[in-house]
Write an enzyme that holds these catalytic residues in place. Structure first.
Site, mmCIF file in Angstrom:
data_model
loop_
_atom_site.group_PDB
_atom_site.id
_atom_site.type_symbol
_atom_site.label_atom_id
_atom_site.label_comp_id
_atom_site.label_asym_id
_atom_site.label_seq_id
_atom_site.Cartn_x
_atom_site.Cartn_y
_atom_site.Cartn_z
ATOM 1 N N GLY A 36 0.819 -1.213 0.000
ATOM 2 C CA GLY A 36 0.000 0.000 0.000
ATOM 3 C C GLY A 36 0.848 1.256 0.000
ATOM 4 N N SER A 92 0.514 4.108 -3.034
ATOM 5 C CA SER A 92 -0.226 5.217 -3.640
ATOM 6 C C SER A 92 -1.502 5.558 -2.886
ATOM 7 C CB SER A 92 -0.604 4.862 -5.085
ATOM 8 O OG SER A 92 0.533 4.766 -5.879
ATOM 9 N N SER A 135 -2.622 -3.550 -5.828
ATOM 10 C CA SER A 135 -2.770 -4.816 -6.549
ATOM 11 C C SER A 135 -3.070 -5.941 -5.570
ATOM 12 C CB SER A 135 -1.488 -5.158 -7.308
ATOM 13 O OG SER A 135 -1.050 -4.041 -8.025
ATOM 14 N N GLU A 137 11.357 -3.723 -6.574
ATOM 15 C CA GLU A 137 10.165 -3.741 -7.422
ATOM 16 C C GLU A 137 10.505 -3.335 -8.845
ATOM 17 O OE1 GLU A 137 6.792 -1.675 -5.852
ATOM 18 O OE2 GLU A 137 5.881 -1.397 -7.815
#
Lengths: 347, 367
Positions: free
Chosen positions: B121, B123, B155, B236
């Site tokens: 988490g 954004s 996501s 990432e």
């Protein structure tokens, strides 16, 4: 600059520095200094008549010289011709050599009383004004041979590429071959062209790195609208793209040096050529009018990049070759080809 | 054969069996859209998750190169790896670096077993590219913290066991941010689907209303969240999912192309590009593993590689229309093309837009 900036091992940094030093001291006599220091023959084993060192060492020299004021067949002599001669079991002469490897140019040969004589025409030969011999392929009695022919025996028409580098046409009429050997098993004319393509990719990589640094330097110091160009976001984004392109060229060339062969050379020529086209356009746009001036060093880099991209097979030629090799396999698998290459070529 | 070749052969054998048993259908962007817990568990059972994690937690005890081999093989095959992807990619390295031993003991074996599905988490509605504008707030409460705020574009939050939440515990901008492990489902956390232009549900809006997180679930140090999140972002951004997202599509499109298409160079250029991104990626992760932040190089890789992914969808359209084809694209190829067209705009946005990345690059260049 970037952690990935190619090849920072100590011996190679030292080689780079000694070349820069040589240039500073020698000025227009640089070629003689390079010959004295055996630079053109680096990367060919002493057993084969070379100066020792490996392909990576030769690449550092070629890459460093790519941005200097010099029009001489250094890459062509050792990295290209020397490799071809050694591959075919021929001893290297300590002379400068020019590869006549471009497709569609070829000499015909006849053996009379044990002496092979060649006739015909070869175009786009790099470095022929400074070299003593061309290295090319000639079909003799149905066998493709790698031959050395003296440049003194040719009628030479001098032309230059965009960067004012000599690219001559040579015409031979029944000239004697100095040395010859059948092309080594598994080697084709295309593989020879690929080696020249690798040399151009290495040179382009050197020019791209300098192009990036020159352009960043200009954007930092040139002020417009009361601030450096690099403070403008649109310019900063262009500089970042320039760095990305340089990185991809460095990586492709590094891979081709680690795993030499036609497959990786083709990839390197494609990637560096694509990068060079876009990078040259970006660099000129960032420089504005200044880049168009002959007095300013940008044009020396971009004209080289434009020419080197189109020489020794332009990116499109090598991409088509890669695609064809891939598709010729039965049930071609993209990923496996990326990892393992095709037809025994190492990826 | 090197040890890495053996590892690659093991992954390929596993995938071949999965495909033979029809246990999964290859998809593009499978690391985002392919959430299949059973697949992740089978992969974990083969010891193919967490290759670079310590063996005491069920990991492989190997290096970054091991994980790269497994990752790229899974992505190239379009295997459904989303259920464990984020946990393995960024939660695990973060736990190793910043987690308490209790947290490591709880989560790492679950991750290597393919049992942990984690959402990230970052954004928020008002903090997209400008992540430091995070407003979700955590307030100290008896024995822990209460989190209030909204995360967006998360996501797989609707499928996750926990979500790593970056929240403000004080300060301004980069200072005063902290990471929390919020277990899901949670009565004070609402997960709402955000349907994509394809109609599919992968992203969510996640609202927190004084959701309680015990002190034991604080990840790392209070106030160190920005640094930790940036470290995770490095993992990432630096991965084969930045250039292999469309590989299943490209493979499907070359099938039936025949030996003499009108434009073999289109395929050749793809091979050249992917081969080169692989080289860059291998070097970047070596630097990352050596403790270098490698932020500039990672940004350059992700920016150029995702631009390639986007271009590859256009190439797939060209290949589909190539007049030299011996047979038209298969039904599977058409489906993959459609999925990729829907996903493609996101390639250069997720994990940091290319403009943000190029900002990082230019700052580094001009430093």
């Amino acid at each position: 600059m970037s952690a990935l900036d190619w090849d920072r091992t100590e011996t190679r940094v030292a080689l780079r520095e000694s070349l820069a030093d040589m240039q500073a001291r020698a000025g227009s006599g640089l070629l003689e200094h390079l010959i004295d220091a055996e630079i053109p023959w680096i990367g060919i084993s002493t057993h084969d008549g070379g100066a020792g060192g490996d392909l990576g060492d030769a690449a550092i020299a070629v890459r460093t010289l790519a941005t200097m004021e010099l029009d001489a067949p250094i890459a062509e002599t050792g990295l290209v011709c020397g490799w071809a001669l050694a591959s075919c079991g021929l001893q290297l002469e300590r002379q400068l050599m020019a590869p006549a490897f471009e497709l569609g140019t070829s000499l015909t040969g006849i053996a009379v009383d044990g002496v092979v004589r060649v006739s015909g025409h070869v175009d786009e030969v790099p470095g022929a004004l400074a070299a003593q011999a061309i290295i090319t392929t000639v079909e003799i009695d149905g066998v493709l041979q790698l031959c050395a022919v003296a440049i003194a025996d040719a009628a030479v028409t001098s032309t230059v590429n965009l960067a004012d580098e000599s690219r001559c046409s040579l015409t031979y009429v029944s000239a004697p071959v100095v040395a010859s050997a059948p092309l080594a098993a598994g080697l084709t004319r295309f593989d020879l062209l690929a080696r020249l393509a690798l040399a151009r990719a290495i040179q382009s990589c050197g020019a791209l790195t300098e192009l990036r640094d020159l352009t960043i330097g200009y954007a930092r110091t040139r002020e417009q609208f009361g601030r450096p160009l690099s403070d403008l976001q649109v310019i900063a984004q262009m500089l970042a793209e320039l760095a990305e392109l340089t990185l991809s060229a460095q990586a492709a060339v590094a891979a081709a040096i680690e795993r030499p062969g036609t497959w990786q050379s083709a990839i390197a020529k494609s990637v560096t050529g694509r990068a060079a086209r876009r990078a040259a356009a970006l660099a000129h746009q960032v420089h504005g009018a200044m880049g168009m001036s002959q007095e300013y060093p940008l044009g020396r880099l971009t004209t080289r990049l434009w020419s080197w991209t189109e020489e020794a097979g332009r990116p499109e030629l090598w991409e088509a070759w890669i695609g064809e090799q891939f598709l010729l396999q039965s049930s071609p698998v993209l990923w496996d080809t990326v990892v393992n290459g095709v037809r025994g070529e190492s990826a | 054969m090197t040890q890495l070749d053996h590892l690659r052969a093991r992954v390929r054998a596993f995938l071949a069996e999965e495909l033979a048993e029809r246990r999964f259908t290859p998809h593009c962007d499978s690391w985002l859209v392919g959430n299949d817990r059973a697949f992740s568990r089978r992969l974990g059972a083969q010891h193919l998750i967490g290759l670079m994690l310590p063996t005491e937690f069920g990991g492989g005890g190997g290096g970054v190169a091991d994980r790269l081999v497994v990752s790229e093989e899974l992505l190239a095959a379009g295997a459904p790896v989303a259920a464990h992807w984020f946990a393995e990619r960024q939660f695990a390295p973060s736990l190793l670096r910043h987690g308490t031993s209790a947290q490591q003991l709880e989560w790492l074996p679950r991750i290597t077993g393919g049992e942990a599905c984690i959402a990230i988490g970052l954004s928020e509605p008002d903090a997209g590219s400008d992540l430091a504008a995070v407003r979700t707030r955590a307030v100290a409460s008896e024995g822990g913290w209460r989190i209030t705020g909204t995360k967006i574009w998360t996501s797989g939050a609707h499928l996750a066991d926990a979500m790593v939440v970056l929240a403000r515990t004080g300060g301004e901008r980069h200072a005063g941010l902290t990471q929390f492990i919020v277990r899901l489902p949670n009565p004070d956390v609402t997960v709402r689907p955000i349907r994509l232009i394809s109609g599919e549900h992968h992203f969510n809006e996640v609202s927190f209303t004084e959701a309680f997180v015990p002190d034991a679930d604080v990840l790392g140090e209070i106030g160190n969240g920005w640094t930790q999140a940036m470290q995770e972002l490095a993992f990432e951004r630096a991965g084969p999912e930045r250039y292999l997202s469309t590989l299943p599509l490209l493979q499907a499109m070359v099938e039936g192309l025949g030996p003499q298409p009108a434009d073999p160079g289109a395929v050749g250029r793809i091979i050249a590009d992917i081969s080169t991104f692989r080289v860059v990626n291998q070097r970047v992760i070596e630097h990352l593993a050596a403790g270098d932040t490698a932020a500039i190089d990672i940004a350059m890789l992700k920016s150029s590689a995702t631009a390639f992914e986007q271009r590859s969808v256009a190439v797939a359209l060209d290949l589909a229309a190539d007049p030299g084809r011996v047979s038209p694209p298969s039904t599977e190829a058409a489906t993959l093309l459609r999925e990729s067209q829907f996903q493609a705009p996101g390639f250069t946005i997720r994990g940091g837009t290319n403009e943000v990345l190029r900002g990082i690059v230019s700052k580094g260049l001009l430093r």
